[in-house]
Design an enzyme around this catalytic site. Structure first.
Site: not given
Ligand code: ADP
Length: 161
Positions: A41, A128
């Site tokens: 990634k 993100s």
């Molecule tokens: P993203 O999906 O935003 O790129 P990550 O891969 O870092 O973020 O996500 C890590 C965890 O946090 C996953 O379980 C994802 O579903 C959760 N997550 C991401 N954004 C949120 C949010 N706004 N509220 C609640 N959970 C979230």
């Protein structure tokens, strides 16, 4: 002691992530936020930056620790003697994706339980990737990310955060 692991890319951490961490820290004795490193990634923020942002934005929760790990999540979970993996759910799309992950994780570590936490309404469409997109075009990140990320983003965007 029930230890929970909250894994993700956190590129960068948003207030949606911080909300999940805060809520998990009230339920579990220890929460280990794990920045998962995938060599395939490409990240906008370095691992060091992503760790520093998480450490700073969770410092008020004394039972929360931040780590980075490259490899299978189940290996990390076992190494830390954790029993629970926390996932945040924003939408049914998140659930469909997590269901697949859970299938494979369960095969590898049947003793580990994945628990899902519904995103707070205020953050249910926050991701993100949306933050990275806003940064590309100089959009305001106010109210979406912790202060430390606002500052770092402002530096990258030349003071336009
Ligand atoms: P993203 O999906 O935003 O790129 P990550 O891969 O870092 O973020 O996500 C890590 C965890 O946090 C996953 O379980 C994802 O579903 C959760 N997550 C991401 N954004 C949120 C949010 N706004 N509220 C609640 N959970 C979230």
């Amino acid at each position: 002691m029930t230890i929970a692991v909250y894994p993700g890319s956190f590129d960068p951490v948003t207030l949606g992530h911080v909300d999940v961490i805060k809520r998990a820290s009230r339920v579990f004795e220890e929460v280990r936020v794990c920045v998962m490193k995938n060599p395939k990634k490409h990240y906008l923020f370095s691992e060091k930056e992503r760790l520093a942002f998480l450490t700073e934005s969770t410092k008020q929760y004394s039972n929360v620790m931040v780590d980075a790990y490259q490899g299978l999540l189940t290996e990390y979970v076992r190494a830390k003697n954790a029993r629970v993996v926390i996932k945040g759910l924003r939408s049914s799309g998140d659930f469909e994706y997590e269901k697949q992950m859970d299938f494979f994780n369960k095969r590898l570590a049947p003793e580990v339980e994945t628990l899902y936490m519904a995103a707070d309404n205020a953050y249910s469409v926050l991701s993100s990737s949306a933050i990275r997109e806003l940064m590309t075009f100089g959009g305001s990140l106010d109210g979406l990310v912790p202060e430390v990320v606002l500052d770092a983003a402002a530096k990258r965007m030349g003071g336009k955060a």
